[in-house]
Design an enzyme around this catalytic site. Structure first.
Site, PDB file in Angstrom:
ATOM      1  N   CYS A   2       0.822  -1.214   0.000  1.00 37.59           N
ATOM      2  CA  CYS A   2       0.000   0.000   0.000  1.00 37.59           C
ATOM      3  C   CYS A   2       0.859   1.269   0.000  1.00 37.59           C
ATOM      4  O   CYS A   2       1.986   1.268   0.491  1.00 37.59           O
ATOM      5  CB  CYS A   2      -0.868   0.041   1.246  1.00 37.59           C
ATOM      6  SG  CYS A   2      -1.843  -1.434   1.489  1.00 37.59           S
ATOM      7  N   ARG A  27       4.996  -0.089  -6.182  1.00 38.17           N
ATOM      8  CA  ARG A  27       4.974  -0.904  -4.971  1.00 38.17           C
ATOM      9  C   ARG A  27       3.976  -2.042  -5.071  1.00 38.17           C
ATOM     10  O   ARG A  27       4.011  -2.968  -4.270  1.00 38.17           O
ATOM     11  CB  ARG A  27       4.638  -0.026  -3.761  1.00 38.17           C
ATOM     12  CG  ARG A  27       5.655   1.082  -3.535  1.00 38.17           C
ATOM     13  CD  ARG A  27       5.158   2.062  -2.500  1.00 38.17           C
ATOM     14  NE  ARG A  27       5.124   1.468  -1.190  1.00 38.17           N
ATOM     15  CZ  ARG A  27       6.128   1.483  -0.325  1.00 38.17           C
ATOM     16  NH1 ARG A  27       7.249   2.077  -0.653  1.00 38.17           N
ATOM     17  NH2 ARG A  27       6.021   0.918   0.845  1.00 38.17           N
ATOM     18  N   TRP A  75      -3.128  -2.634  -1.374  1.00 39.04           N
ATOM     19  CA  TRP A  75      -2.763  -4.011  -1.721  1.00 39.04           C
ATOM     20  C   TRP A  75      -3.513  -4.868  -0.713  1.00 39.04           C
ATOM     21  O   TRP A  75      -3.222  -4.837   0.482  1.00 39.04           O
ATOM     22  CB  TRP A  75      -1.253  -4.181  -1.594  1.00 39.04           C
ATOM     23  CG  TRP A  75      -0.727  -5.479  -2.094  1.00 39.04           C
ATOM     24  CD1 TRP A  75      -0.419  -5.805  -3.391  1.00 39.04           C
ATOM     25  CD2 TRP A  75      -0.407  -6.650  -1.317  1.00 39.04           C
ATOM     26  NE1 TRP A  75       0.055  -7.091  -3.459  1.00 39.04           N
ATOM     27  CE2 TRP A  75       0.075  -7.623  -2.210  1.00 39.04           C
ATOM     28  CE3 TRP A  75      -0.500  -6.961   0.039  1.00 39.04           C
ATOM     29  CZ2 TRP A  75       0.471  -8.884  -1.787  1.00 39.04           C
ATOM     30  CZ3 TRP A  75      -0.101  -8.214   0.457  1.00 39.04           C
ATOM     31  CH2 TRP A  75       0.381  -9.171  -0.451  1.00 39.04           C
ATOM     32  N   ASN A  99      -1.690   2.120   5.934  1.00 39.35           N
ATOM     33  CA  ASN A  99      -0.830   1.000   5.515  1.00 39.35           C
ATOM     34  C   ASN A  99      -0.564   0.157   6.747  1.00 39.35           C
ATOM     35  O   ASN A  99      -0.369   0.706   7.840  1.00 39.35           O
ATOM     36  CB  ASN A  99       0.528   1.509   5.015  1.00 39.35           C
ATOM     37  CG  ASN A  99       0.425   2.222   3.681  1.00 39.35           C
ATOM     38  OD1 ASN A  99      -0.638   2.248   3.066  1.00 39.35           O
ATOM     39  ND2 ASN A  99       1.536   2.792   3.247  1.00 39.35           N
ATOM     40  N   GLY A 100      -0.496  -1.156   6.584  1.00 42.28           N
ATOM     41  CA  GLY A 100      -0.207  -2.023   7.728  1.00 42.28           C
ATOM     42  C   GLY A 100      -1.410  -2.894   8.055  1.00 42.28           C
ATOM     43  O   GLY A 100      -2.344  -3.012   7.259  1.00 42.28           O
ATOM     44  N   GLU A 483      18.054 -17.994  -7.050  1.00 41.58           N
ATOM     45  CA  GLU A 483      17.672 -16.634  -7.407  1.00 41.58           C
ATOM     46  C   GLU A 483      17.139 -16.581  -8.845  1.00 41.58           C
ATOM     47  O   GLU A 483      16.157 -15.898  -9.129  1.00 41.58           O
ATOM     48  CB  GLU A 483      18.879 -15.698  -7.215  1.00 41.58           C
ATOM     49  CG  GLU A 483      18.681 -14.271  -7.653  1.00 41.58           C
ATOM     50  CD  GLU A 483      17.482 -13.562  -7.013  1.00 41.58           C
ATOM     51  OE1 GLU A 483      16.897 -14.086  -6.061  1.00 41.58           O
ATOM     52  OE2 GLU A 483      17.128 -12.484  -7.527  1.00 41.58           O
ATOM     53  N   LYS A 487      13.370 -15.331  -9.976  1.00 42.97           N
ATOM     54  CA  LYS A 487      13.148 -14.247 -10.940  1.00 42.97           C
ATOM     55  C   LYS A 487      12.184 -14.701 -12.020  1.00 42.97           C
ATOM     56  O   LYS A 487      11.256 -14.006 -12.371  1.00 42.97           O
ATOM     57  CB  LYS A 487      14.500 -13.867 -11.556  1.00 42.97           C
ATOM     58  CG  LYS A 487      14.826 -12.452 -11.741  1.00 42.97           C
ATOM     59  CD  LYS A 487      14.997 -11.546 -10.572  1.00 42.97           C
ATOM     60  CE  LYS A 487      14.367 -11.853  -9.303  1.00 42.97           C
ATOM     61  NZ  LYS A 487      14.791 -11.121  -8.155  1.00 42.97           N
ATOM     62  N   GLU A 490       8.493 -15.262 -10.629  1.00 43.24           N
ATOM     63  CA  GLU A 490       7.731 -14.114 -10.137  1.00 43.24           C
ATOM     64  C   GLU A 490       7.252 -13.171 -11.228  1.00 43.24           C
ATOM     65  O   GLU A 490       6.245 -12.496 -11.059  1.00 43.24           O
ATOM     66  CB  GLU A 490       8.511 -13.338  -9.063  1.00 43.24           C
ATOM     67  CG  GLU A 490       9.699 -12.564  -9.561  1.00 43.24           C
ATOM     68  CD  GLU A 490      10.322 -11.699  -8.462  1.00 43.24           C
ATOM     69  OE1 GLU A 490      11.549 -11.654  -8.406  1.00 43.24           O
ATOM     70  OE2 GLU A 490       9.587 -11.087  -7.683  1.00 43.24           O
ATOM     71  N   HIS A 506      18.142 -37.553  -5.654  1.00 43.13           N
ATOM     72  CA  HIS A 506      17.389 -37.827  -4.422  1.00 43.13           C
ATOM     73  C   HIS A 506      15.915 -37.457  -4.606  1.00 43.13           C
ATOM     74  O   HIS A 506      15.183 -37.319  -3.630  1.00 43.13           O
ATOM     75  CB  HIS A 506      18.008 -37.059  -3.250  1.00 43.13           C
ATOM     76  CG  HIS A 506      19.433 -37.451  -3.011  1.00 43.13           C
ATOM     77  ND1 HIS A 506      19.780 -38.661  -2.462  1.00 43.13           N
ATOM     78  CD2 HIS A 506      20.593 -36.822  -3.317  1.00 43.13           C
ATOM     79  CE1 HIS A 506      21.092 -38.743  -2.408  1.00 43.13           C
ATOM     80  NE2 HIS A 506      21.618 -37.647  -2.917  1.00 43.13           N
ATOM     81  N   LYS A 603       6.228  -4.385  -4.017  1.00 42.10           N
ATOM     82  CA  LYS A 603       7.659  -4.124  -3.942  1.00 42.10           C
ATOM     83  C   LYS A 603       8.177  -4.194  -2.517  1.00 42.10           C
ATOM     84  O   LYS A 603       9.228  -4.744  -2.249  1.00 42.10           O
ATOM     85  CB  LYS A 603       7.960  -2.753  -4.549  1.00 42.10           C
ATOM     86  CG  LYS A 603       9.433  -2.398  -4.582  1.00 42.10           C
ATOM     87  CD  LYS A 603      10.211  -3.343  -5.480  1.00 42.10           C
ATOM     88  CE  LYS A 603      11.702  -3.107  -5.470  1.00 42.10           C
ATOM     89  NZ  LYS A 603      12.429  -4.226  -6.082  1.00 42.10           N
TER      90      LYS A 603
HETATM   91  C1  F6R Z   1      12.140 -10.774  -5.572  1.00 41.89           C
HETATM   92  C2  F6R Z   1      11.932  -9.733  -4.601  1.00 41.89           C
HETATM   93  C3  F6R Z   1      11.572 -10.112  -3.219  1.00 41.89           C
HETATM   94  C4  F6R Z   1      12.360  -9.255  -2.218  1.00 41.89           C
HETATM   95  C5  F6R Z   1      11.875  -9.538  -0.794  1.00 41.89           C
HETATM   96  C6  F6R Z   1      12.672  -8.792   0.241  1.00 41.89           C
HETATM   97  O1  F6R Z   1      12.545 -10.256  -6.796  1.00 41.89           O
HETATM   98  O2  F6R Z   1      12.042  -8.581  -4.909  1.00 41.89           O
HETATM   99  O3  F6R Z   1      11.777 -11.462  -2.993  1.00 41.89           O
HETATM  100  O4  F6R Z   1      13.701  -9.548  -2.353  1.00 41.89           O
HETATM  101  O5  F6R Z   1      10.524  -9.168  -0.692  1.00 41.89           O
HETATM  102  O6  F6R Z   1      12.579  -7.420   0.047  1.00 41.89           O
HETATM  103  P1  F6R Z   1      13.579  -6.419   0.746  1.00 41.89           P
HETATM  104  O7  F6R Z   1      14.913  -6.661   0.155  1.00 41.89           O
HETATM  105  O8  F6R Z   1      13.039  -5.062   0.413  1.00 41.89           O
HETATM  106  O9  F6R Z   1      13.552  -6.723   2.205  1.00 41.89           O
END
Ligand code: F6R
Length: 608
Positions: A2, A27, A75, A99-100, A483, A487, A490, A506, A603
């Protein structure tokens, strides 16, 4: 997650609110709304499900010249995305954006029988609670907010306006960021300083437990216990160019391509190539204490967790008598784990606001363990609560998928490890090769991206119809594979998972069939032969394999080989990760999905 904006001044509030909300779009959100008040306090409330464009359609028929208002991108947490659940929420004469999460909202709601609830949100409960103190005129707006917040359990960043006071906004925070921008005869508020850029560079960052009364030319901050706070006005460090696409079609591609520069920012002033040493000022741990460190706990979520995992492999390579444990914040916070003496915790977060990571930080601090932040967002909550820290300085990351932050987080943690190793007297001959490579990395990243872009785009198009992907790697290439899989899944919604090569037989080997393709990260080095045998195992089961390698003579009959330069040895996985980033990007473009704002994601994850 949010976003909050607010405006009180002499300009058009609707215009500010809409442009501010657009800045916060990155975000992630699923509905949006604004309310403005005219000079008599007459409100205009506009809310819409979906994108801000839908809100703008409503605005076209409801233009006002009001000069005060608040806005929100939501959100969904409590209640589906809908107009009724969108903020601002009204109770009596007040409007609230939040927010929260209000954890005890059900309990509070039971006592608020006079209010006719229209939404399923916890926020409307808070609005009704504030109004229960405000409506009879016994409390001013700020004091009604304070009374209500004293009863609340949970997290919040809030902004409140009242039709009875069309010249003031009350804001408060606990666990969810709020910034107050100071202009000339205008004051702006936002949950993220990027919404303020172009309007002011001067800002007050509210702390947890603080509440402020904001007018066009004054800001009064106090604690919930009514103690006045002399708030510090700080300079906003980000600039407008950093949050614009700069000629790229998507923020994600811009941020991937920015990595040579963003890593240079991480390294600036911290690497002494001649001596082969690094120097980090931020952690502020005296050398004698560094020598004592025996254990590191690295905490993060998602990409930050993967960065920690990868860094742990390196730190253990060159630092004697040290164990490194990398943990997922959402798990660790409830594990009641004992942290041994002589430990330091690295708290890794791009946004510096991730709720689970922040909760871990607070738990770890309770044990008296020193905490060091590996954070990007300057002035964020985690950055302020850690004992010391190293900013990664990659600039704003707008695209939801984290890319440039990952590369710099890994290197910042490796540099912290090198700092410990230096203090422990590890021979320069052991550490120098790492330092030299770190210094060479920006250029190697530049070359890898430029050389691989076209090829990766072509390969991504070829594999676009597969619904399942397996990423494989060993040693440092394993967290890198994790990682890569994150990517891809997501943003392109391909079901992608990563396995350590050694784990294949395994269980996961059973998956290999024509619905799957595999991406194997195969760096040269001691374990190359073993990885090559693992590749053979997949090929023997007719796998559809793409190999990313820096081995020049790689000649196994896989479907595609993406070769990267072999001038970087230790950190080759970081170059391989660039291929994974590009692959995820081009797959998503080929599928026609929203690259920068993937569905269901936000985000900055400020709720648990
Ligand atoms: C993946 C991604 C998320 C963040 C995670 C932690 O591409 O962006 O997995 O890495 O939400 O976010 P931060 O680094 O802001 O604590």
């Amino acid at each position: 997650m949010c976003g909050i904006v607010g405006y009180v001044g002499n300009k058009n509030a609707q215009d500010f609110l809409i442009s501010g909300l657009k800045r916060l779009e990155y975000r992630g959100y699923d509905s949006a709304g604004i309310v403005t008040l005219d000079v008599k306090g007459e409100p205009t409330l506009l809310r819409a499900k979906g994108k801000i464009a839908n809100l703008e359609e409503k605005l076209a028929a409801n233009k006002r010249d009001d000069t005060i208002g608040i806005g929100h991108t939501r959100w969904a947490t409590h209640g589906e995305p809908s107009e009724e659940n969108a903020h601002p929420h009204r109770a009596g004469e007040i409007f609230l954006v939040h927010n929260g999460i209000i954890e005890n909202y059900k309990e509070l709601k039971e006592h608020l029988t006079e209010h006719d609830f229209k939404s399923q949100t916890d926020t409307e409960v808070l609005a009704a609670l504030i109004n229960s103190f405000y409506k009879d005129g016994k409390y001013s707006l700020i004091n009604a907010v304070v009374q209500a917040l004293k009863l609340v359990k949970g997290t919040y960043g809030i902004a409140v306006v009242s039709c009875k006071k069309p010249d003031e906004i009350v804001v408060a925070r606990s666990g969810s960021p709020l910034v107050i921008g100071i202009g000339h005869d205008e004051t702006m508020i936002a949950s993220d300083a990027s919404a303020l850029l172009g309007h002011t560079k001067q800002a007050i960052y509210l702390n947890d437990g603080e509440v402020a009364l904001v007018t066009s030319n004054s800001v009064e901050v106090k604690t919930l216990n009514a103690e006045p706070v002399s708030a510090k006005v700080e300079e906003i460090e980000t600039n407008l160019a950093a949050i614009q696409k700069g000629g790229y079609e998507h923020f994600l591609l811009k941020e991937i391509m920015e990595q040579p520069e963003s890593l240079k920012e991480t390294l600036r002033g911290r690497v002494n190539l001649e001596e082969g040493t690094v120097r980090l000022g931020g952690p502020g741990i005296p050398e004698a204490e560094l020598r004592q460190i025996k254990h590191l706990v690295i905490v993060g979520c998602g990409t930050a967790y993967h960065a920690g995992l990868l860094a742990s492999y390196y730190i253990e390579q060159f630092t004697p008598e040290i164990t490194v444990e990398t943990v997922i914040a959402s798990e660790y916070r409830y594990r009641n784990a004992y942290i041994p003496e002589n430990s330091v915790a690295l708290i890794v977060s791009q946004s510096g606001e991730t709720a689970d990571t922040l909760a871990c930080l607070r738990e770890i601090k309770k044990q008296g363990v020193k905490t060091i932040g590996i954070v990007n967002a300057i002035g964020s909550t985690i950055a302020r609560e850690v004992d010391g820290g190293t900013y990664v300085h990659v600039g704003p990351e707008i695209s939801v998928a984290s890319t440039k932050a990952f590369t710099s987080q890994v290197i910042a943690m490796v540099m912290f490890g090198l700092t410990i190793a230096q203090a422990k007297g590890v021979k320069p001959a052991i550490l120098k090769p790492y330092v030299k490579e770190i210094a060479k990395l920006p250029e190697a990243i530049h070359d890898t991206l430029e050389n691989a872009k076209g090829e990766v785009e072509e390969i991504a198009k070829k594999y676009v119809d597969y619904e399942h992907a397996i990423y494989l790697g060993r040693d440092t290439a394993y967290p890198t594979a994790m990682e890569g899989a994150l990517k891809l899944k997501e943003i392109s919604y391909v079901d992608a998972n990563a396995y350590a090569f050694g784990e294949l037989k395994h269980g996961p080997l059973a998956l290999i069939d024509d619905r799957f393709f595999e991406i194997a990260l195969v760096p040269k080095g001691e374990l190359y032969e073993k990885a090559a045998s693992n590749v053979q195992e997949v090929l023997a089961r007719n796998g559809h394999m793409i190999v990313v390698t820096n081995v020049e003579q790689f000649d196994l009959p896989v479907e595609r080989v993406i070769r990267i330069s072999d001038e970087i040895e230790h950190f080759a996985p970081l170059l391989m990760n660039l291929i994974s980033q590009l692959f995820a990007y081009y797959t998503t473009v080929a599928k026609g999905y929203n690259v920068d704002q993937p569905r269901n994601l936000a985000k900055s994850v400020t709720v648990e």
